[in-house]
Scaffold this active site. Structure first.
Site, PDB file in Angstrom:
ATOM      1  CG  ASN A 183       6.031   3.156   2.091  1.00 31.96           C
ATOM      2  OD1 ASN A 183       6.835   3.491   1.228  1.00 31.96           O
ATOM      3  ND2 ASN A 183       5.092   3.976   2.546  1.00 31.96           N
ATOM      4  CG  HIS A 204      16.879   3.587  -8.213  1.00 31.47           C
ATOM      5  ND1 HIS A 204      15.854   3.385  -9.115  1.00 31.47           N
ATOM      6  CD2 HIS A 204      16.272   3.730  -7.002  1.00 31.47           C
ATOM      7  CE1 HIS A 204      14.684   3.404  -8.479  1.00 31.47           C
ATOM      8  NE2 HIS A 204      14.914   3.617  -7.204  1.00 31.47           N
ATOM      9  NE  ARG A 255      12.219   1.837  -2.026  1.00 31.06           N
ATOM     10  CZ  ARG A 255      11.519   0.865  -1.489  1.00 31.06           C
ATOM     11  NH1 ARG A 255      11.962   0.250  -0.397  1.00 31.06           N
ATOM     12  NH2 ARG A 255      10.382   0.472  -2.025  1.00 31.06           N
ATOM     13  CG  HIS A 307       9.197   5.594  -0.293  1.00 31.26           C
ATOM     14  ND1 HIS A 307       8.421   4.468  -0.479  1.00 31.26           N
ATOM     15  CD2 HIS A 307      10.062   5.623  -1.333  1.00 31.26           C
ATOM     16  CE1 HIS A 307       8.799   3.847  -1.586  1.00 31.26           C
ATOM     17  NE2 HIS A 307       9.804   4.528  -2.117  1.00 31.26           N
TER      18      HIS A 307
END
Length: 321
Positions: free
Chosen positions: A95, A192, A63, A67
């Protein structure tokens, strides 16, 4: 025959040297082979040790990479700490739940002992995500190296991150602006299969959803009760995306077929006729998902990378030199 052999040898060496890419600009698979040959091994070992202690960090590293890349490109900007005069990306609401910074710091510290000022934090983030996928049981893939670290990290830039409330069409448009196809977007969403979502990201699906429905109609009724029970523990309560939280597999797509997608932006991939067929395909064929995922991850790792003088190699991943 001797001349032919020499010509072939020269040709092979030329290919190898081209692959090594000795120049300061440009990315290559073997970017550090001459000036920091142990870098990849250090990162892989650091990630492996961290995941042995806490397997849930695999999701955090993947992740973090996403990001980082979706905001200002893959330049390590997500690692920078805020200062008195600047609120950085990592302090954006999107975040605040990111994890794994200490793994990046540890890898950087060990690498600096071997070859100071050579390996960028951006490359460490990208390689750590790749290794996390592998150690979680996912596909093996490699990425070009040579990214430089960016000098900008601002909270307002995180508006570019996709929201968990987006529908399929909005996701296709947002990812399309970054050069991804609908298929690549669905493949990347398969990350995910690792990790959890917090109640604050999906509670809007459970009451007063829209003018017609109290509960999101794309949710399975029993699963909606499961999510409500999770949220009864508060906004920070966690719900796993699928039944194999720490294993990289295609169970995420099975969950979508059962209308057990945790986020609206997950379930919309099955609710939409545009992407439903892709979900079916990945649920039936894990090998196809793995192949498409690794290709999409390599592509993502190349988003707006800084090369040469457009960036720097930070001494400390948390601050600009």
């Amino acid at each position: 025959m001797v001349m032919s052999y020499l010509f072939s040898l020269i040709l092979v060496m030329d290919i190898i040297v081209s692959g090594w890419s000795f120049g300061v600009d440009g990315l290559s698979m073997n970017y550090y082979i001459m000036n920091c040959p142990f870098a990849e091994g250090i990162i892989k070992n650091t990630v492996n040790m961290a995941l042995q202690s806490d397997p849930t960090l695999a999701a955090g590293l993947v992740r973090m990479h996403f990001h980082d890349c979706f905001v200002e490109g893959c330049d390590g900007s997500v690692l920078i700490d805020s200062t008195k005069g600047n609120t950085a990306e990592k302090d954006s609401p999107a975040n605040l739940s990111l994890r794994g910074y200490e793994i990046i710091d540890k890898a950087k510290e060990e690498i600096e002992k071997q070859c100071p000022g050579v390996v960028s934090c951006a490359d460490i983030v990208a390689m750590a995500a790749r290794d996390a996928v592998f150690f979680a049981g996912g596909p093996v893939y490699d990425i070009p190296k040579g990214r430089k670290d960016g000098r900008r990290s601002k909270i307002e830039d995180t508006m570019k991150l996709p929201s968990p409330t987006l529908n399929s069409s909005e996701l296709i448009r947002m990812f399309g602006q970054r050069g991804f196809t609908a298929q690549e977007m669905v493949a990347l969403s398969g990350a995910h299969t690792l990790g959890v979502a917090r109640c604050s990201s999906f509670k809007h699906r459970l009451s007063n959803f829209d003018t017609t429905n109290n509960v999101d109609p794309t949710l399975d009724t029993q699963f909606a009760k499961t999510l409500s029970k999770t949220c009864s523990r508060g906004d920070n309560a966690e719900q796993t995306f699928d039944s194999t939280r720490n294993s990289f597999d295609n169970d995420y797509y099975y969950a979508l077929q059962r209308k057990n997608g945790v986020l609206f932006s997950d379930q919309t991939l099955f609710a939409s006729g545009i992407t439903r067929g892709i979900v079916y395909g990945y649920a039936m064929n894990q090998a196809m998902f793995f192949l498409d995922f690794q290709q999409a991850m390599v592509k993502m790792s190349m988003l707006d990378v800084k090369e040469g003088s457009k960036g720097e190699v930070r001494d400390n991943c948390r601050q600009i030199n």
